[in-house]
Design an enzyme around this catalytic site. Structure first.
Site, PDB file in Angstrom:
ATOM      1  N   ILE A  16      11.354  24.375  43.949  1.00  0.00           N
ATOM      2  CA  ILE A  16      10.845  23.066  43.517  1.00  0.00           C
ATOM      3  C   ILE A  16      10.084  22.385  44.657  1.00  0.00           C
ATOM      4  CG2 ILE A  16      11.596  20.749  42.821  1.00  0.00           C
ATOM      5  CD1 ILE A  16      13.933  22.204  41.281  1.00  0.00           C
ATOM      6  N   ASP A  56      16.766  21.785  60.310  1.00  0.00           N
ATOM      7  CA  ASP A  56      17.975  21.773  59.488  1.00  0.00           C
ATOM      8  C   ASP A  56      18.250  20.312  59.126  1.00  0.00           C
ATOM      9  OD1 ASP A  56      20.529  21.698  58.467  1.00  0.00           O
ATOM     10  OD2 ASP A  56      21.405  22.981  60.003  1.00  0.00           O
ATOM     11  N   VAL A  57      18.131  19.973  57.841  1.00  0.00           N
ATOM     12  CA  VAL A  57      18.254  18.554  57.454  1.00  0.00           C
ATOM     13  C   VAL A  57      19.671  18.020  57.653  1.00  0.00           C
ATOM     14  CG1 VAL A  57      16.310  18.583  55.839  1.00  0.00           C
ATOM     15  CG2 VAL A  57      18.633  19.083  54.990  1.00  0.00           C
ATOM     16  N   TYR A 148      29.130  20.624  44.751  1.00  0.00           N
ATOM     17  CA  TYR A 148      27.717  20.301  44.478  1.00  0.00           C
ATOM     18  C   TYR A 148      27.593  19.139  43.499  1.00  0.00           C
ATOM     19  CZ  TYR A 148      22.946  21.415  42.694  1.00  0.00           C
ATOM     20  OH  TYR A 148      21.627  21.388  42.303  1.00  0.00           O
TER      21      TYR A 148
HETATM   22  N1  LIG Z   1      16.810  25.352  40.499  1.00  0.00           N
HETATM   23  C1  LIG Z   1      17.584  24.580  39.753  1.00  0.00           C
HETATM   24  O1  LIG Z   1      18.087  25.003  38.710  1.00  0.00           O
HETATM   25  C2  LIG Z   1      17.850  23.152  40.169  1.00  0.00           C
HETATM   26  C3  LIG Z   1      18.322  22.272  39.183  1.00  0.00           C
HETATM   27  C4  LIG Z   1      18.585  20.952  39.539  1.00  0.00           C
HETATM   28  C5  LIG Z   1      18.377  20.540  40.840  1.00  0.00           C
HETATM   29  N2  LIG Z   1      17.924  21.419  41.777  1.00  0.00           N
HETATM   30  C6  LIG Z   1      17.759  20.934  43.136  1.00  0.00           C
HETATM   31  O2  LIG Z   1      16.433  21.141  43.567  1.00  0.00           O
HETATM   32  C7  LIG Z   1      16.426  21.311  44.996  1.00  0.00           C
HETATM   33  C8  LIG Z   1      15.640  22.566  45.324  1.00  0.00           C
HETATM   34  O3  LIG Z   1      16.276  23.684  44.746  1.00  0.00           O
HETATM   35  P1  LIG Z   1      15.482  25.022  44.409  1.00  0.00           P
HETATM   36  O4  LIG Z   1      16.001  25.514  43.132  1.00  0.00           O
HETATM   37  O5  LIG Z   1      14.018  24.796  44.595  1.00  0.00           O
HETATM   38  O6  LIG Z   1      16.072  25.963  45.553  1.00  0.00           O
HETATM   39  P2  LIG Z   1      15.330  26.881  46.645  1.00  0.00           P
HETATM   40  O7  LIG Z   1      16.408  27.650  47.331  1.00  0.00           O
HETATM   41  O8  LIG Z   1      14.222  27.642  46.018  1.00  0.00           O
HETATM   42  O9  LIG Z   1      14.729  25.800  47.654  1.00  0.00           O
HETATM   43  C9  LIG Z   1      15.557  25.069  48.523  1.00  0.00           C
HETATM   44  C10 LIG Z   1      14.951  25.060  49.914  1.00  0.00           C
HETATM   45  O10 LIG Z   1      15.812  24.300  50.770  1.00  0.00           O
HETATM   46  C11 LIG Z   1      15.864  24.966  52.024  1.00  0.00           C
HETATM   47  N3  LIG Z   1      17.067  24.602  52.739  1.00  0.00           N
HETATM   48  C12 LIG Z   1      18.345  24.987  52.491  1.00  0.00           C
HETATM   49  N4  LIG Z   1      19.178  24.462  53.407  1.00  0.00           N
HETATM   50  C13 LIG Z   1      18.407  23.734  54.258  1.00  0.00           C
HETATM   51  C14 LIG Z   1      18.679  22.961  55.425  1.00  0.00           C
HETATM   52  N5  LIG Z   1      19.930  22.841  55.911  1.00  0.00           N
HETATM   53  N6  LIG Z   1      17.665  22.317  56.041  1.00  0.00           N
HETATM   54  C15 LIG Z   1      16.385  22.449  55.576  1.00  0.00           C
HETATM   55  N7  LIG Z   1      16.063  23.191  54.484  1.00  0.00           N
HETATM   56  C16 LIG Z   1      17.063  23.823  53.841  1.00  0.00           C
HETATM   57  C17 LIG Z   1      15.841  26.455  51.667  1.00  0.00           C
HETATM   58  O11 LIG Z   1      15.459  27.241  52.778  1.00  0.00           O
HETATM   59  C18 LIG Z   1      14.830  26.471  50.535  1.00  0.00           C
HETATM   60  O12 LIG Z   1      13.514  26.681  51.012  1.00  0.00           O
HETATM   61  C19 LIG Z   1      17.899  21.335  45.428  1.00  0.00           C
HETATM   62  O13 LIG Z   1      18.262  20.047  45.871  1.00  0.00           O
HETATM   63  C20 LIG Z   1      18.624  21.655  44.148  1.00  0.00           C
HETATM   64  O14 LIG Z   1      19.930  21.149  44.150  1.00  0.00           O
HETATM   65  C21 LIG Z   1      17.646  22.716  41.468  1.00  0.00           C
END
Ligand SMILES: NC(=O)c1ccc[n+]([C@@H]2O[C@H](COP(=O)([O-])OP(=O)(O)OC[C@H]3O[C@@H](n4cnc5c(N)ncnc54)[C@H](O)[C@@H]3O)[C@@H](O)[C@H]2O)c1
Length: 258
Positions: A16, A56-57, A148
């Site tokens: 996302i 790292d956030v 979560y």
């Molecule tokens: N995919 C879904 O179904 C979904 C649904 C609802 C909400 N979300 C939320 O959307 C957001 C993105 O998820 P996604 O599905 O794109 O996942 P993703 O794994 O594709 O992307 C997440 C990114 O965050 C980075 N990341 C992880 N830990 C980190 C840290 N400590 N510091 C900096 N960067 C870090 C990862 O390297 C990755 O690039 C998340 O907050 C997730 O909870 C996702």
């Protein structure tokens, strides 16, 4: 000519966050990606003439340092999207690993606060800005992801608190609430049998899941002047999951068949 807006996206190396980086770059923003995934982030940043910052956030000092560097490199942030996050498997509270629980809060919740504080200060100084946090359908209803799910509810509340605190500085703070989106973590869980795609598809009102670009569209809208009167909301982007999940399980049955 108006100055280029500076958009900061945490978690912009994948999923996302990556889709949001691409959308905001297409809208003319200068994009800064903060992520722990250097290889992915550098590739995305290069493809949209943006910049990557390994960070790292969960580490407040590292986020502050990245914010300072971005201000030097690109200018202060106009837009912040907090997409960095970890997505777990289902588990019982009694059995869960507390170290993994704590890490998830540090990344998902504290990471959101760290970014909002670091870039919010830049926005306060300029009396403008838009922040979008990543909530979820988990913000609204219980699902068996105990490290979560409450964190996503907390992010919705945090978004409301920030909206009130920063509103007087001309800064809007909103959240998006995606349902299941087929990004790398969900794809891996479906492929390993930890998520049942049939069950997922059986719940939503629409016969489709949102794609990462659909979430990015909602985020871009919330960051745009078209949303200038909107702050403190969570916008579900859920293909009707929240509307359908109780309806579809009604004990009297659903009065129609597919
Ligand atoms: N995919 C879904 O179904 C979904 C649904 C609802 C909400 N979300 C939320 O959307 C957001 C993105 O998820 P996604 O599905 O794109 O996942 P993703 O794994 O594709 O992307 C997440 C990114 O965050 C980075 N990341 C992880 N830990 C980190 C840290 N400590 N510091 C900096 N960067 C870090 C990862 O390297 C990755 O690039 C998340 O907050 C997730 O909870 C996702």
């Amino acid at each position: 000519m108006a100055a280029r807006r500076v958009a900061v996206i945490t978690g912009g190396s994948s999923g996302i966050g990556e889709a949001t980086a691409r959308r905001l770059a297409a809208d003319g923003c200068a994009v800064a990606i903060l992520d722990v995934n250097r290889a992915g982030g550098e590739a995305v940043a290069k493809s949209l003439s943006g910049r990557f910052y390994k960070c790292d956030v969960a580490d407040a000092k590292a986020v502050d340092a990245a914010a300072g560097q971005i201000e030097t490199d690109l200018g202060s942030a106009d837009i912040l999207v907090t997409s960095a996050g970890l997505i777990p498997n289902s588990e019982a509270i009694m059995d869960m690993d507390m170290a993994a629980h704590d890490r998830m809060w540090q990344v998902n919740y504290n990471g959101t606060i760290h970014a909002c504080r670091a870039f919010g200060r830049q926005m306060i100084a300029r009396k403008r800005g838009a922040i979008v946090t990543l909530g979820s359908i988990n913000s609204r209803l219980p699902l068996p992801l105990p490290a979560y799910n409450p964190g996503k509810a907390a992010i919705e509340r945090l978004t409301q608190l920030l909206a009130v605190e920063l509103g007087r500085h001309g800064i809007r703070v909103n959240s998006v609430g995606p349902t299941y989106v087929m990004t790398p973590p969900l794809r891996a869980k479906v492929e390993s049998g930890q998520r049942d795609l049939g069950k997922i598809m059986g719940v939503h009102a629409l016969n489709r899941l949102p794609e990462p670009a659909d979430i990015a569209d909602a985020i871009a809208y919330l960051c745009s002047d078209q949303a200038k009167a909107i702050t403190g909301v969570l916008l579900p982007v859920d293909a009707g999951w929240l509307a359908a999940v109780s309806y579809r399980t009604y004990a009297g049955g659903v009065p129609w068949t597919e």
